[in-house]
Motif scaffolding. Structure first.
Motif, short mmCIF file in Angstrom:
data_model
loop_
_atom_site.label_atom_id
_atom_site.label_comp_id
_atom_site.label_asym_id
_atom_site.label_seq_id
_atom_site.Cartn_x
_atom_site.Cartn_y
_atom_site.Cartn_z
N UNK A 4 0.83 -1.20 0.00
CA UNK A 4 0.00 0.00 0.00
C UNK A 4 0.87 1.24 0.00
N UNK A 5 0.54 2.16 -0.85
CA UNK A 5 1.30 3.41 -0.93
C UNK A 5 0.33 4.57 -0.76
N UNK A 6 0.52 5.36 0.27
CA UNK A 6 -0.35 6.49 0.52
C UNK A 6 0.20 7.74 -0.13
N UNK A 12 4.04 10.40 -2.72
CA UNK A 12 3.95 9.19 -1.91
C UNK A 12 4.49 9.48 -0.52
N UNK A 13 3.87 8.89 0.49
CA UNK A 13 4.30 9.15 1.87
C UNK A 13 5.76 8.75 2.09
N UNK A 14 6.18 7.64 1.47
CA UNK A 14 7.55 7.21 1.69
C UNK A 14 8.54 8.22 1.10
N UNK A 15 8.19 8.82 -0.05
CA UNK A 15 9.05 9.84 -0.62
C UNK A 15 9.09 11.06 0.30
N UNK A 16 7.94 11.39 0.87
CA UNK A 16 7.91 12.50 1.83
C UNK A 16 8.83 12.22 3.02
N UNK A 75 -7.35 3.64 5.18
CA UNK A 75 -6.23 4.28 4.49
C UNK A 75 -6.57 5.73 4.15
N UNK A 76 -7.81 5.97 3.77
CA UNK A 76 -8.23 7.34 3.49
C UNK A 76 -8.15 8.20 4.75
N UNK A 77 -8.51 7.60 5.90
CA UNK A 77 -8.38 8.32 7.17
C UNK A 77 -6.92 8.72 7.40
N UNK A 78 -6.01 7.81 7.13
CA UNK A 78 -4.59 8.10 7.33
C UNK A 78 -4.12 9.20 6.39
N UNK A 79 -4.58 9.14 5.16
CA UNK A 79 -4.20 10.19 4.21
C UNK A 79 -4.66 11.56 4.71
N UNK A 80 -5.89 11.61 5.23
CA UNK A 80 -6.41 12.88 5.76
C UNK A 80 -5.58 13.38 6.93
N UNK A 85 -1.55 17.10 9.01
CA UNK A 85 -0.28 17.28 9.74
C UNK A 85 0.66 18.19 8.96
N UNK A 86 0.68 18.00 7.63
CA UNK A 86 1.54 18.86 6.80
C UNK A 86 1.17 20.32 6.99
#
Length: 534
Positions: A4-6, A12-16, A75-80, A85-86
């Motif tokens: 899973x990639x958010x 992408x979260x991992x790139x962030x 996963x959508x909750x996590x994205x939000x 947070x950003x």
């Protein structure tokens, strides 16, 4: 299995994560009490989303259709949360990514077959790239992982082999007439990955090569065997197998059919070849297929020359010339599916054990389990994970068999009791002979019309007086056919002998004390031709 990639605003979260480790974070910012309350609320929202996702995975493992929707929503909750947070002063994105790391590890360990990609966010960085989502990879720090995922040279195997027209021709074959075999091999491998890949990983060999060899040798069928006597997923010959601890184990089972043992032996064997052949994958594969002695001799005669040099290449038989590029081609597609438009099946293959509530057969389990979540049902998975059992052999109640979490859930739902369990038992015990009607000759009344019978005076008595007494015919008992025998010749298999003499394979095997599935023969052995027509 896709990871899973958010995504947050296209990143992408991992790139962030990688970016946040490079750029100094604003830890020196003064955070007001109001901001601290908001940050704490974000942490709580992330924890709730993680719990929601974990609960959803339980539903997915039990084949509950609600599981997919719940995991997507989590996963959508996590994205939000990460998006907020950003934008929130003083919020540390890296702290929230710790939660995501736990989710990533859980997903890799659970073997969830669902692709967790946020709708509209574009394609994930990884799709079916198992070299970087194995069990040990989950322990890599997220920032380092993100940097690795963004690096186009992440596949070590790519630099170990030569990508040339022969390999390209192999890829063409796998993607055309052999595409079904490729996809079947992938599906079979994913269900065996948890027992095979660790043996190669601990010996430092690339997983793509394991897949390539298995796809070419057996298509991932544990019970595959050849006329020459090779057997199992990795097609070990008897003598070679014995060198690496494979063969009959004293119970009638040939461990060449055991996935873990075959993986361990093949990795050890290939490393042995690699050490002898200057770490050349191509020459090692040539030795695997065409004989280690030939490969070593050719290498010594042509020091420093690779497999594709004509003086080397032309010393191998046609089968080996085909084998080497086909293995590399399958491995290449395994690492680069998107490049070739390949969408590998999504497999839920988290390993589990299952204790049988009642005696059964693999055939019966295949029927009652159905085909939810798979194209072809679960017979091949059960056979591959439990190679000691024949498909139609009864397995006692209480036996612990190997399965997956999905199979365990379906078993408890459909195979212990209920209409489908009853139907499966009815079908598995159906007797073809019961369909044949054999009327009693004494009570049989025909339906042939003979018209009206008019007795003639005196005729019946005269006929009775002059009719000769016919002898009563006694049916002679058929003489049993004598049991003949035949000697096993070079290259003979039980199947070949059975075909030649029109034998019932199982009766022939029982008469000679041969155990399935190997039916191991030795040259010169005398076989009783029991159950044979010729």
């Amino acid at each position: 299995m896709p990871v899973p990639v958010l995504f947050v605003r296209g990143w992408p979260l991992l790139a962030l994560a990688a970016l946040f480790t490079v750029a100094p974070q604003a830890q020196a910012q003064r955070v007001s009490a109001r901001d601290k309350v908001k940050i704490e609320a974000l942490d709580q929202r992330m924890a709730a989303a993680e719990k929601r996702y974990a609960d959803a995975q339980v539903l997915v493992a039990n084949a509950d259709p609600k599981g997919r929707n719940e995991s997507d929503a989590a996963l959508e909750d996590m994205e939000d949360v990460v998006s907020d947070c950003v934008a929130q002063k003083g919020c540390q994105v890296s702290n929230l990514l710790t939660t995501y790391k736990r989710l990533l590890k859980s997903n890799a360990d659970a073997g969830n077959e669902e692709e967790q990609e946020i709708a509209g966010s574009g394609p994930a960085l990884l799709e079916a790239d198992p070299d970087h989502i194995g069990p040990l990879a989950a322990d890599v720090p997220e920032a380092a992982r993100a940097a690795a995922l963004l690096n186009d040279k992440r596949h070590a195997f790519d630099n170990m082999v030569e990508y040339n027209p022969a390999v390209q021709a192999g890829i063409r074959r796998w993607l055309t007439d052999m595409r079904p075999a490729l996809l079947t091999s992938y599906e079979n491998y994913q269900n065996l990955r948890s027992v095979m890949w660790p043996e190669w990983e601990k010996r430092g060999l690339p997983e793509a090569l394991l897949f390539g060899i298995m796809a070419k040798e057996s298509n991932g069928r544990v019970h595959a065997s050849s006329r020459a006597g090779a057997a199992g997923l990795m097609q070990f010959m008897p003598a070679t197998g014995r060198r690496f601890g494979l063969g009959p184990d004293g119970t009638g089972f040939d461990t060449r059919f055991d996935a873990r043992s075959a993986a361990e032996a093949s990795a050890t064997y290939l490393n042995e070849r690699m050490r002898e052949l200057n770490n050349s994958v191509e020459l090692s594969l040539a030795g695997y297929n065409g004989g280690e002695g030939r490969s070593l001799r050719v290498y010594r005669q042509n020091p420093g020359q690779g497999f594709w040099v004509d003086s080397v290449y032309n010393q191998f038989p046609a089968e080996t010339k085909d084998y080497v590029p086909m293995v590399i081609a399958a491995a290449w597609i395994y690492l680069h599916p998107q490049q070739y438009g390949v969408e590998f099946p999504k497999i839920s293959a988290q390993p589990a054990t299952l204790r049988l509530a009642k005696s059964t057969t693999i055939y019966e389990l295949t029927i009652c389990l159905g085909s939810a979540g798979t194209r072809d049902g679960y017979m091949r998975v059960l056979r591959n994970l439990n190679p000691r059992y024949e498909a139609d052999g009864w397995i006692p109640a209480g036996t612990l068999i190997n399965a997956t979490t999905r199979i365990a859930g379906l078993y408890n739902r459909y195979c212990v009791s209920g209409p489908r369990a009853d139907l499966a038992r009815t079908l598995i015990t159906a007797d073809l002979n019961a369909a044949i009607v054999r009327p009693n000759a004494a009570s049989y009344t025909g339906n042939v019309a003979v018209g009206s019978v008019v007795p003639v005076a005196g005729v019946e008595a005269a006929a009775a007086a002059t009719a000769p007494t016919a002898p009563v015919a006694v049916a002679a008992k058929p003489k049993p056919k004598p049991v003949r025998s035949v000697k096993v010749g070079k290259g003979d298999t039980l199947g070949r002998i059975s075909d030649k003499y029109s034998c019932d394979l199982r009766e022939l095997a029982r008469a000679n004390g041969l155990k399935a599935p190997a039916y191991a023969l030795r040259q010169g052995q005398s076989l009783k031709l029991q159950g044979c027509g010729k």
